[in-house]
Every structure is written in C-alpha cells, then in structure tokens.
Write an enzyme that holds these catalytic residues in place. Structure first.
Site, PDB file in Angstrom:
ATOM      1  N   ASN A 270      37.654  35.607  37.824  1.00 22.20           N
ATOM      2  CA  ASN A 270      37.471  34.444  38.482  1.00 22.20           C
ATOM      3  C   ASN A 270      38.508  35.109  39.728  1.00 22.20           C
ATOM      4  O   ASN A 270      39.673  35.121  40.508  1.00 22.20           O
ATOM      5  CB  ASN A 270      38.613  33.895  37.202  1.00 22.20           C
ATOM      6  CG  ASN A 270      39.153  32.725  38.490  1.00 22.20           C
ATOM      7  OD1 ASN A 270      39.061  32.593  39.359  1.00 22.20           O
ATOM      8  ND2 ASN A 270      39.734  31.722  37.034  1.00 22.20           N
TER       9      ASN A 270
ATOM     10  N   ASP B 231      45.412  37.637  31.300  1.00 23.95           N
ATOM     11  CA  ASP B 231      44.881  36.555  30.715  1.00 23.95           C
ATOM     12  C   ASP B 231      46.078  35.481  30.739  1.00 23.95           C
ATOM     13  O   ASP B 231      47.050  35.453  30.739  1.00 23.95           O
ATOM     14  CB  ASP B 231      44.940  37.041  28.794  1.00 23.95           C
ATOM     15  CG  ASP B 231      43.491  35.862  28.659  1.00 23.95           C
ATOM     16  OD1 ASP B 231      42.260  35.810  29.366  1.00 23.95           O
ATOM     17  OD2 ASP B 231      43.815  35.266  27.607  1.00 23.95           O
ATOM     18  N   SER B 232      45.110  34.047  30.756  1.00 20.69           N
ATOM     19  CA  SER B 232      46.450  33.473  30.662  1.00 20.69           C
ATOM     20  C   SER B 232      45.810  31.334  30.243  1.00 20.69           C
ATOM     21  O   SER B 232      44.719  31.673  29.835  1.00 20.69           O
ATOM     22  CB  SER B 232      46.999  32.691  32.247  1.00 20.69           C
ATOM     23  OG  SER B 232      45.775  32.657  32.816  1.00 20.69           O
TER      24      SER B 232
ATOM     25  N   ASP C 237      45.419  22.638  37.845  1.00 16.99           N
ATOM     26  CA  ASP C 237      46.296  22.566  38.697  1.00 16.99           C
ATOM     27  C   ASP C 237      46.553  21.188  39.226  1.00 16.99           C
ATOM     28  O   ASP C 237      47.777  20.613  39.268  1.00 16.99           O
ATOM     29  CB  ASP C 237      46.328  23.601  39.670  1.00 16.99           C
ATOM     30  CG  ASP C 237      47.026  24.842  39.210  1.00 16.99           C
ATOM     31  OD1 ASP C 237      46.908  25.369  38.777  1.00 16.99           O
ATOM     32  OD2 ASP C 237      45.845  26.109  39.977  1.00 16.99           O
TER      33      ASP C 237
ATOM     34  N   LYS D 280      53.466  26.958  44.924  1.00 21.35           N
ATOM     35  CA  LYS D 280      53.143  27.735  43.887  1.00 21.35           C
ATOM     36  C   LYS D 280      52.238  28.800  43.265  1.00 21.35           C
ATOM     37  O   LYS D 280      53.516  29.231  42.475  1.00 21.35           O
ATOM     38  CB  LYS D 280      50.668  27.236  43.801  1.00 21.35           C
ATOM     39  CG  LYS D 280      50.299  28.008  42.190  1.00 21.35           C
ATOM     40  CD  LYS D 280      49.469  28.025  41.516  1.00 21.35           C
ATOM     41  CE  LYS D 280      48.433  28.230  40.578  1.00 21.35           C
ATOM     42  NZ  LYS D 280      47.025  28.217  40.224  1.00 21.35           N
TER      43      LYS D 280
ATOM     44  N   HIS E 244      54.023  31.073  37.052  1.00 19.94           N
ATOM     45  CA  HIS E 244      53.485  32.328  35.590  1.00 19.94           C
ATOM     46  C   HIS E 244      52.861  32.819  36.193  1.00 19.94           C
ATOM     47  O   HIS E 244      53.468  34.528  35.708  1.00 19.94           O
ATOM     48  CB  HIS E 244      52.937  31.431  34.743  1.00 19.94           C
ATOM     49  CG  HIS E 244      51.066  31.202  35.403  1.00 19.94           C
ATOM     50  ND1 HIS E 244      51.545  29.546  35.849  1.00 19.94           N
ATOM     51  CD2 HIS E 244      49.727  30.730  34.429  1.00 19.94           C
ATOM     52  CE1 HIS E 244      50.304  29.135  36.091  1.00 19.94           C
ATOM     53  NE2 HIS E 244      49.545  29.917  35.544  1.00 19.94           N
ATOM     54  N   ARG E 245      51.619  32.989  36.912  1.00 23.44           N
ATOM     55  CA  ARG E 245      51.055  34.117  37.547  1.00 23.44           C
ATOM     56  C   ARG E 245      52.076  35.161  38.173  1.00 23.44           C
ATOM     57  O   ARG E 245      51.528  36.180  38.112  1.00 23.44           O
ATOM     58  CB  ARG E 245      49.810  33.953  38.333  1.00 23.44           C
ATOM     59  CG  ARG E 245      49.051  35.150  38.650  1.00 23.44           C
ATOM     60  CD  ARG E 245      47.508  34.839  38.754  1.00 23.44           C
ATOM     61  NE  ARG E 245      46.710  34.701  37.696  1.00 23.44           N
ATOM     62  CZ  ARG E 245      46.741  32.730  37.751  1.00 23.44           C
ATOM     63  NH1 ARG E 245      47.274  32.146  38.224  1.00 23.44           N
ATOM     64  NH2 ARG E 245      46.129  32.019  36.332  1.00 23.44           N
TER      65      ARG E 245
END
Ligand code: ITT
Length: 198
Positions: free
Chosen positions: A9, A69-70, A153, A173, A178-179
């Site tokens: 990605n 993984d999210s 987003d 961001k 979270h990332r």
C-alpha cells in the site's frame, strides 16, 4: 541493517517512512527494491494478519521485515469493518465505495464514535516476532471532506478536532495517528536491531 517494509500500500509505505525513516543504522527497503510474494490475509484479527505478513515475508526474503495491519472500528457497527476495512464494500482498496457504504450504514445513526487501530509487527528470518498497537479515537463525519491521506481519512474526525484526517496536513496526521503510535512503540526494538543486539 537492511529492513524490509512488508506492505504494497503506497500510502502506508509513505507514512511508515516518514515516521521511522530517521532511525540510525536502518536502511529501509520496499517491494520496489526487493520484491516479495503476496501474503494472503487469512487471519481474523489485525494481530494475526500483521504477524502473518511480517513473519512470512521475513522468511521468504531472509530480511527483517516490518509489516502492519490496520482498520477502522465503528461502535454502532459492533466494531466493523475492522479487519475487513480494506474490502468493506467487496473490492480490495476501493476507498470511495468503502466510504459510501459506511455513510449508508450510519445514516440516521447518532452514535458516530469510531477508532482507527494499527497493529505493527517486526519479524526476523529466524521466526521471532514482536507486535505493537496504536489507537486513534474519533468519530465519523456525515460527508467526506479533504484531499490528503487515503482510505477512510475523509470521514474520520479525530477526537479534539473539527477537521477530518484528510483535511490535516500529512505532518499533522503523523503527530496523532494510530500508525504513528504503533510504530513509535517498535522504535526501541528497531534501534536494538540496528545495533546488532536482537
Ligand atoms: P497491506 O496489506 O499491503 O499493508 P492494505 O491496504 O491491504 O495494505 P490492510 O489490510 O491493513 O492494508 O487494510 C487497511 C485498511 O484500513 C485500508 O485499506 C484503509 O481502508 C483502512 N485504514 C487503515 N489505516 C488508515 C488510515 O490511516 N487512514 C484511512 N484509512 C485507513
């Protein structure tokens, strides 16, 4: 120390490089410099899929691998789409269709609470692996706004913000995502790896 980023990605790749690109002694490789086989995401949790991607890619390439993984977990939908976030509307990574489906399911719903969750995994070719987690709380907007970022987003308003994640700059961001939170928790391990201590 060469470490492979085990994602295809391009948005994730860019975020991971922005967040962890400064660790002394680590040279990041991607699928572009070092192609690796696709990993089928057969797990039922973010944890399982993150570990699966990192461990199988590290074993296939012989390189330490960072994978992630999210997903988006929406309270009124019992935590869906969660591990299925990428293929919520049926087709992998069709972000527009995913967002439309989410808005449809939440139409008329007052409880718009949601969170993004990321699970990062570092795996070594010998099979050892480590997992970390990062969470960003927020709510789902009633229509998409903003052009930055990817995925959900344009629909996600972080707690304490009025703008969606897609209206924040990439740097804004990164400060809260979270990332970012999951990856920062891997930093000490990556530094140890770079010093040959793992
Ligand atoms: P890889 O498996 O190659 O890493 P992927 O996009 O398939 O790429 P996931 O299986 O982890 O990755 O799916 C994550 C999905 O969750 C992603 O496609 C988005 O729909 C959503 N998502 C995760 N993080 C996001 C973020 O920061 N902003 C918006 N949407 C996000």
């Amino acid at each position: 120390m060469k470490v492979l980023i085990g994602t295809r990605n391009p948005h994730k790749l860019e975020e991971i490089r922005r967040i962890l690109g400064d660790i002394p002694g680590i040279e990041w490789l991607t699928f572009r410099e070092h192609p690796f086989p696709e990993v089928e995401e057969t797990g039922t949790t973010l944890e399982e899929n993150a570990r699966l991607k990192a461990v199988s890619t590290a074993q296939a390439t012989g390189l330490p691998t960072l994978a992630e993984d999210s997903g988006l977990e929406v309270a009124a939908l019992g935590g869906a789409p969660g591990v299925l976030s990428s293929r919520f509307a049926g087709v992998e990574k069709d972000y527009r269709a995913n967002n439309e489906k989410l808005l449809e399911l939440l139409s008329g719903e007052e409880n718009r609470r949601a969170r993004f969750r990321a699970v990062a995994a570092l795996a070594l070719p010998d099979g050892r692996s480590w997992l970390t987690e990062g969470i960003l709380e927020g709510e789902i907007a009633t229509s998409p706004r903003g052009a930055h970022g990817f995925g959900y987003d344009p629909l996600f308003i972080p707690v304490g913000e009025t703008r969606t994640l897609a209206e924040l700059s990439p740097e804004e961001k990164d400060r809260i995502s979270h990332r970012r939170r999951a990856l920062e928790r891997l930093r000490p391990l990556l530094s140890s790896l770079a010093r040959g201590e793992l």
